[in-house]
Design a protein around this motif. Structure first.
Motif, PDB file in Angstrom:
ATOM      1  N   ARG A   1       0.817  -1.226   0.000  1.00  0.00           N
ATOM      2  CA  ARG A   1       0.000   0.000   0.000  1.00  0.00           C
ATOM      3  C   ARG A   1       0.846   1.269   0.000  1.00  0.00           C
ATOM      4  O   ARG A   1       0.348   2.363  -0.310  1.00  0.00           O
ATOM      5  CB  ARG A   1      -0.937  -0.001   1.208  1.00  0.00           C
ATOM      6  CG  ARG A   1      -0.240   0.176   2.549  1.00  0.00           C
ATOM      7  CD  ARG A   1      -1.231   0.229   3.700  1.00  0.00           C
ATOM      8  NE  ARG A   1      -0.583   0.527   4.973  1.00  0.00           N
ATOM      9  CZ  ARG A   1      -0.006  -0.373   5.742  1.00  0.00           C
ATOM     10  NH1 ARG A   1      -0.016  -1.646   5.376  1.00  0.00           N
ATOM     11  NH2 ARG A   1       0.559  -0.012   6.887  1.00  0.00           N
ATOM     12  N   LEU A   2       2.141   1.148   0.360  1.00  0.00           N
ATOM     13  CA  LEU A   2       3.005   2.328   0.385  1.00  0.00           C
ATOM     14  C   LEU A   2       3.611   2.656  -0.981  1.00  0.00           C
ATOM     15  O   LEU A   2       4.098   3.761  -1.191  1.00  0.00           O
ATOM     16  CB  LEU A   2       4.142   2.121   1.396  1.00  0.00           C
ATOM     17  CG  LEU A   2       3.747   1.914   2.858  1.00  0.00           C
ATOM     18  CD1 LEU A   2       5.003   1.772   3.708  1.00  0.00           C
ATOM     19  CD2 LEU A   2       2.895   3.071   3.359  1.00  0.00           C
ATOM     20  N   GLU A   3       3.586   1.694  -1.901  1.00  0.00           N
ATOM     21  CA  GLU A   3       4.259   1.885  -3.180  1.00  0.00           C
ATOM     22  C   GLU A   3       3.752   3.080  -3.989  1.00  0.00           C
ATOM     23  O   GLU A   3       4.560   3.805  -4.574  1.00  0.00           O
ATOM     24  CB  GLU A   3       4.161   0.614  -4.031  1.00  0.00           C
ATOM     25  CG  GLU A   3       5.113  -0.486  -3.603  1.00  0.00           C
ATOM     26  CD  GLU A   3       5.114  -1.635  -4.598  1.00  0.00           C
ATOM     27  OE1 GLU A   3       5.373  -1.380  -5.800  1.00  0.00           O
ATOM     28  OE2 GLU A   3       4.842  -2.770  -4.187  1.00  0.00           O
ATOM     29  N   PRO A   4       2.441   3.343  -4.067  1.00  0.00           N
ATOM     30  CA  PRO A   4       1.981   4.436  -4.942  1.00  0.00           C
ATOM     31  C   PRO A   4       2.575   5.796  -4.618  1.00  0.00           C
ATOM     32  O   PRO A   4       2.792   6.612  -5.518  1.00  0.00           O
ATOM     33  CB  PRO A   4       0.457   4.425  -4.738  1.00  0.00           C
ATOM     34  CG  PRO A   4       0.138   3.010  -4.354  1.00  0.00           C
ATOM     35  CD  PRO A   4       1.309   2.580  -3.509  1.00  0.00           C
ATOM     36  N   TRP A   5       2.852   6.074  -3.340  1.00  0.00           N
ATOM     37  CA  TRP A   5       3.430   7.378  -3.002  1.00  0.00           C
ATOM     38  C   TRP A   5       4.917   7.294  -2.667  1.00  0.00           C
ATOM     39  O   TRP A   5       5.670   8.239  -2.909  1.00  0.00           O
ATOM     40  CB  TRP A   5       2.672   8.043  -1.853  1.00  0.00           C
ATOM     41  CG  TRP A   5       2.740   7.303  -0.545  1.00  0.00           C
ATOM     42  CD1 TRP A   5       1.868   6.376  -0.072  1.00  0.00           C
ATOM     43  CD2 TRP A   5       3.757   7.444   0.467  1.00  0.00           C
ATOM     44  NE1 TRP A   5       2.261   5.920   1.161  1.00  0.00           N
ATOM     45  CE2 TRP A   5       3.417   6.563   1.523  1.00  0.00           C
ATOM     46  CE3 TRP A   5       4.893   8.223   0.591  1.00  0.00           C
ATOM     47  CZ2 TRP A   5       4.184   6.440   2.683  1.00  0.00           C
ATOM     48  CZ3 TRP A   5       5.666   8.100   1.742  1.00  0.00           C
ATOM     49  CH2 TRP A   5       5.307   7.218   2.772  1.00  0.00           C
ATOM     50  N   LEU A   6       5.360   6.142  -2.137  1.00  0.00           N
ATOM     51  CA  LEU A   6       6.771   6.031  -1.770  1.00  0.00           C
ATOM     52  C   LEU A   6       7.649   5.828  -3.007  1.00  0.00           C
ATOM     53  O   LEU A   6       8.773   6.363  -3.062  1.00  0.00           O
ATOM     54  CB  LEU A   6       6.955   4.868  -0.793  1.00  0.00           C
ATOM     55  CG  LEU A   6       8.336   4.739  -0.137  1.00  0.00           C
ATOM     56  CD1 LEU A   6       8.719   6.027   0.580  1.00  0.00           C
ATOM     57  CD2 LEU A   6       8.356   3.552   0.834  1.00  0.00           C
ATOM     58  N   GLY A   7       7.153   5.102  -4.008  1.00  0.00           N
ATOM     59  CA  GLY A   7       7.936   4.865  -5.218  1.00  0.00           C
ATOM     60  C   GLY A   7       8.382   6.155  -5.903  1.00  0.00           C
ATOM     61  O   GLY A   7       9.567   6.322  -6.214  1.00  0.00           O
ATOM     62  N   PRO A   8       7.465   7.104  -6.159  1.00  0.00           N
ATOM     63  CA  PRO A   8       7.900   8.367  -6.769  1.00  0.00           C
ATOM     64  C   PRO A   8       8.881   9.156  -5.907  1.00  0.00           C
ATOM     65  O   PRO A   8       9.799   9.795  -6.443  1.00  0.00           O
ATOM     66  CB  PRO A   8       6.585   9.140  -6.949  1.00  0.00           C
ATOM     67  CG  PRO A   8       5.539   8.077  -7.053  1.00  0.00           C
ATOM     68  CD  PRO A   8       5.996   6.983  -6.124  1.00  0.00           C
ATOM     69  N   LEU A   9       8.710   9.130  -4.578  1.00  0.00           N
ATOM     70  CA  LEU A   9       9.658   9.833  -3.710  1.00  0.00           C
ATOM     71  C   LEU A   9      11.046   9.212  -3.799  1.00  0.00           C
ATOM     72  O   LEU A   9      12.058   9.918  -3.902  1.00  0.00           O
ATOM     73  CB  LEU A   9       9.163   9.804  -2.261  1.00  0.00           C
ATOM     74  CG  LEU A   9       7.928  10.651  -1.936  1.00  0.00           C
ATOM     75  CD1 LEU A   9       7.550  10.478  -0.463  1.00  0.00           C
ATOM     76  CD2 LEU A   9       8.183  12.114  -2.254  1.00  0.00           C
ATOM     77  N   VAL A  10      11.101   7.875  -3.768  1.00  0.00           N
ATOM     78  CA  VAL A  10      12.390   7.181  -3.892  1.00  0.00           C
ATOM     79  C   VAL A  10      13.010   7.470  -5.255  1.00  0.00           C
ATOM     80  O   VAL A  10      14.218   7.712  -5.376  1.00  0.00           O
ATOM     81  CB  VAL A  10      12.200   5.667  -3.680  1.00  0.00           C
ATOM     82  CG1 VAL A  10      13.465   4.896  -4.081  1.00  0.00           C
ATOM     83  CG2 VAL A  10      11.847   5.374  -2.225  1.00  0.00           C
ATOM     84  N   GLY A  11      12.179   7.455  -6.302  1.00  0.00           N
ATOM     85  CA  GLY A  11      12.690   7.734  -7.640  1.00  0.00           C
ATOM     86  C   GLY A  11      13.277   9.130  -7.749  1.00  0.00           C
ATOM     87  O   GLY A  11      14.357   9.318  -8.319  1.00  0.00           O
ATOM     88  N   ALA A  12      12.566  10.126  -7.199  1.00  0.00           N
ATOM     89  CA  ALA A  12      13.064  11.503  -7.264  1.00  0.00           C
ATOM     90  C   ALA A  12      14.373  11.648  -6.502  1.00  0.00           C
ATOM     91  O   ALA A  12      15.321  12.304  -6.975  1.00  0.00           O
ATOM     92  CB  ALA A  12      12.017  12.460  -6.704  1.00  0.00           C
ATOM     93  N   ALA A  13      14.455  11.033  -5.317  1.00  0.00           N
ATOM     94  CA  ALA A  13      15.683  11.110  -4.532  1.00  0.00           C
ATOM     95  C   ALA A  13      16.828  10.397  -5.246  1.00  0.00           C
ATOM     96  O   ALA A  13      17.964  10.902  -5.292  1.00  0.00           O
ATOM     97  CB  ALA A  13      15.452  10.496  -3.149  1.00  0.00           C
ATOM     98  N   THR A  14      16.543   9.223  -5.822  1.00  0.00           N
ATOM     99  CA  THR A  14      17.567   8.496  -6.572  1.00  0.00           C
ATOM    100  C   THR A  14      18.050   9.319  -7.755  1.00  0.00           C
ATOM    101  O   THR A  14      19.249   9.379  -8.047  1.00  0.00           O
ATOM    102  CB  THR A  14      17.016   7.148  -7.062  1.00  0.00           C
ATOM    103  OG1 THR A  14      16.617   6.363  -5.936  1.00  0.00           O
ATOM    104  CG2 THR A  14      18.063   6.375  -7.862  1.00  0.00           C
ATOM    105  N   GLY A  15      17.102   9.958  -8.455  1.00  0.00           N
ATOM    106  CA  GLY A  15      17.470  10.785  -9.597  1.00  0.00           C
ATOM    107  C   GLY A  15      18.360  11.951  -9.206  1.00  0.00           C
ATOM    108  O   GLY A  15      19.343  12.253  -9.898  1.00  0.00           O
ATOM    109  N   MET A  16      18.038  12.609  -8.102  1.00  0.00           N
ATOM    110  CA  MET A  16      18.868  13.732  -7.655  1.00  0.00           C
ATOM    111  C   MET A  16      20.283  13.260  -7.330  1.00  0.00           C
ATOM    112  O   MET A  16      21.266  13.921  -7.692  1.00  0.00           O
ATOM    113  CB  MET A  16      18.227  14.393  -6.436  1.00  0.00           C
ATOM    114  CG  MET A  16      16.974  15.193  -6.738  1.00  0.00           C
ATOM    115  SD  MET A  16      17.284  16.636  -7.807  1.00  0.00           S
ATOM    116  CE  MET A  16      18.290  17.644  -6.709  1.00  0.00           C
TER     117      MET A  16
END
Length: 250
Positions: free
Chosen positions: A128-143
């Motif tokens: 249930r955490l994936e829909p919002w946590l995935g984009p946050l992790v992706g943005a942090a990884t990208g930075m």
């Protein structure tokens, strides 16, 4: 990118061979090792340019070796899209920043990742955490990718926490690393720091990387991957700490 001397070319080739060995044994680590070792000799920006072709080819190889490409795309696309956006934004730090600071940032990233991998217990995140946590992790990884050229933080711990089986995890890592590589190349190009003529030296670095991967697969059959990985991470902590402290001591 200036033409390297023979001695520097040999060091770069040796670095990518060793990075390939690590990837052959552990299934990951080529960009991390290459950026860490080359970042100790060259600016992180030059090292990132050399990394593009070996990272892309070896990660695509890893990506298509697994069984479930399309289901992974459907599950992970929010994280992947955020990786692209974050890398695009973070690339300005790598291309326009102070080389001493970007070297220190690279060292800090390597040390934090290696320490986490050595001492942290595996996480298990509910779906249930994936829909919002995935984009946050992706943005942090990208930075982090855009600023340092390293793809692993926090994407690797996050993907390891999602309950994939071994084959799907290897493929998910390959997917994340492939997207990060393409996004890094695009981000560098957008800031005028990566041109088509940079592909020639980067393509030459592919040869020792592939030879190293083949050697690593032989080593994997003879040495415990767990032991190898532990000593690799300890070395990464030492290297990262040296890079982090260099601007203070130099």
């Amino acid at each position: 990118m200036p033409a390297p001397s023979l001695s520097l070319a040999l060091v770069v080739a040796a670095t990518f061979f060793v990075a390939g060995v690590v990837k052959g044994v552990t299934g990951m680590g080529l960009p991390t090792v290459a950026m860490g070792a080359l970042g100790a000799l060259l600016s992180p920006l030059v090292a990132a340019n050399l990394l593009i072709v070996p990272a892309f080819v070896t990660n695509v190889w890893q990506l298509f070796a697994g069984p479930g490409f399309l289901p992974l795309i459907r599950r992970l696309w929010p994280m992947l899209a955020s990786i692209v956006a974050g890398t695009w934004a973070g690339a300005s730090l790598l291309t326009g920043g102070n080389p001493r600071l970007t070297t220190a940032a690279l060292g800090a990233t390597l040390a934090v990742y290696a320490l986490y991998a050595l001492v942290a217990r595996p996480l298990s995140l509910p779906a249930r955490l994936e829909p919002w946590l995935g984009p946050l992790v992706g943005a942090a990884t990208g930075m982090v990718t855009g600023a340092t050229g390293v793809f692993v933080i926090p994407a690797v711990p996050y993907l390891q926490s999602l309950g994939f089986d071994k084959e799907d995890l290897v493929q998910a890592l390959g997917l994340s690393f492939t997207v990060s590589t393409v996004a890094l190349a695009a981000g560098l190009a957008a800031h005028g720091a990566f041109r088509l003529d940079n592909l020639a030296p980067s393509s030459l670095a592919l040869v020792p990387a592939l030879l190293g991967m083949a050697a690593g697969q032989v080593v994997r059959r003879r040495v415990s991957p767990t032991t190898f990985r532990r000593w690799f991470l300890i070395g990464l902590v030492i290297l990262g700490a040296e890079m982090l402290l260099r601007p203070l001591l130099g």
